[in-house]
Design a protein around this motif. Structure first.
Motif, mmCIF file in Angstrom:
data_model
loop_
_atom_site.group_PDB
_atom_site.id
_atom_site.type_symbol
_atom_site.label_atom_id
_atom_site.label_comp_id
_atom_site.label_asym_id
_atom_site.label_seq_id
_atom_site.Cartn_x
_atom_site.Cartn_y
_atom_site.Cartn_z
ATOM 1 N N MET A 22 -22.189 16.277 11.918
ATOM 2 C CA MET A 22 -21.491 17.433 12.468
ATOM 3 C C MET A 22 -20.011 17.308 12.124
ATOM 4 O O MET A 22 -19.248 16.657 12.844
ATOM 5 N N VAL A 69 -18.104 14.145 20.245
ATOM 6 C CA VAL A 69 -18.725 14.326 21.558
ATOM 7 C C VAL A 69 -18.446 13.070 22.367
ATOM 8 O O VAL A 69 -18.662 11.955 21.883
ATOM 9 N N SER A 81 -29.385 7.870 16.575
ATOM 10 C CA SER A 81 -27.974 8.203 16.377
ATOM 11 C C SER A 81 -27.380 7.558 15.139
ATOM 12 O O SER A 81 -26.380 8.046 14.600
ATOM 13 N N ASP A 110 -26.758 15.352 13.173
ATOM 14 C CA ASP A 110 -27.162 16.587 13.869
ATOM 15 C C ASP A 110 -28.261 16.381 14.924
ATOM 16 O O ASP A 110 -28.177 16.933 16.021
ATOM 17 N N TYR A 115 -26.658 14.852 17.883
ATOM 18 C CA TYR A 115 -25.807 15.877 18.495
ATOM 19 C C TYR A 115 -26.650 16.784 19.408
ATOM 20 O O TYR A 115 -26.264 17.088 20.540
ATOM 21 N N GLN A 165 -26.297 17.353 23.448
ATOM 22 C CA GLN A 165 -26.072 18.672 24.043
ATOM 23 C C GLN A 165 -27.146 19.047 25.058
ATOM 24 O O GLN A 165 -26.885 19.771 26.015
#
Ligand code: SLL
Length: 152
Positions: free
Chosen positions: A4, A9, A97, A143, A146, A150
């Motif tokens: 990303m 984050v 990750s 992604d 991510y 989220q």
């Protein structure tokens, strides 16, 4: 692998220890004076296992099996002992990750400071605590990770 671009984050954590004096020495027991717990937690005890895979706590070499690996929450170790020392905390992230483990240091605190004076003694059974707040920042996470961040 898609990262990303330009996105960071962050997730808050709290790590550290509480300690209480042992009431009385058990027969045949050693010179242990305190019971303590070291932990890594989310803020308000939020579950962090969606991004934390496991936590390794490296205790002082005077402990048996000083490398304690905790594979599921609560990510904590409780022990008894007689002395303060530095604990190395290694946080391993969700393998999806691709993030490298993060190393933190915590000085295990058993004894009160500041407030503990003759005029203002520390209550005997009040736990001594030492916690740090930190923010883990994932820079340009991939992604799929991510999305997991989220969704939680
Ligand atoms: C000190 N540098 O001298 C420190 C070391 C080590 C504390 C403290 C062992 C408990 C057990 C324990 O409490 N070690 O017997 O397993 O103060």
């Amino acid at each position: 692998i898609k990262r990303m671009k330009g996105i960071a984050v962050s997730r808050p954590i709290v790590y550290g220890n509480s300690a209480t004096p042992l009431q009385a020495k058990k027969v045949g027991d050693s010179d242990h004076t305190h019971r303590w717990t070291i932990s890594v937690r989310g803020i308000n005890n939020e579950d962090i296992s969606y991004f934390v895979r496991k936590v390794a706590f490296k205790l002082h070499d005077t402990y048996e099996n000083p490398n304690r690996v905790i594979e599921k929450p609560p990510f904590e170790v409780s022990e008894t002992g007689w002395g303060e020392f530095d604990i190395i905390i290694k946080i391993h992230f969700n393998p999806i990750s691709g993030e490298k483990p993060l190393t933190l240091y915590h000085h295990l605190r058993l004894h009160p400071y500041e407030e503990d004076t003759l005029a203002n003694p520390w209550p005997k059974q009040k736990p001594v605590t030492s916690y740090s707040y930190d923010e883990i920042v994932f820079n340009e996470p991939i992604d799929i990770f991510y999305n997991i961040l989220q969704e939680n």
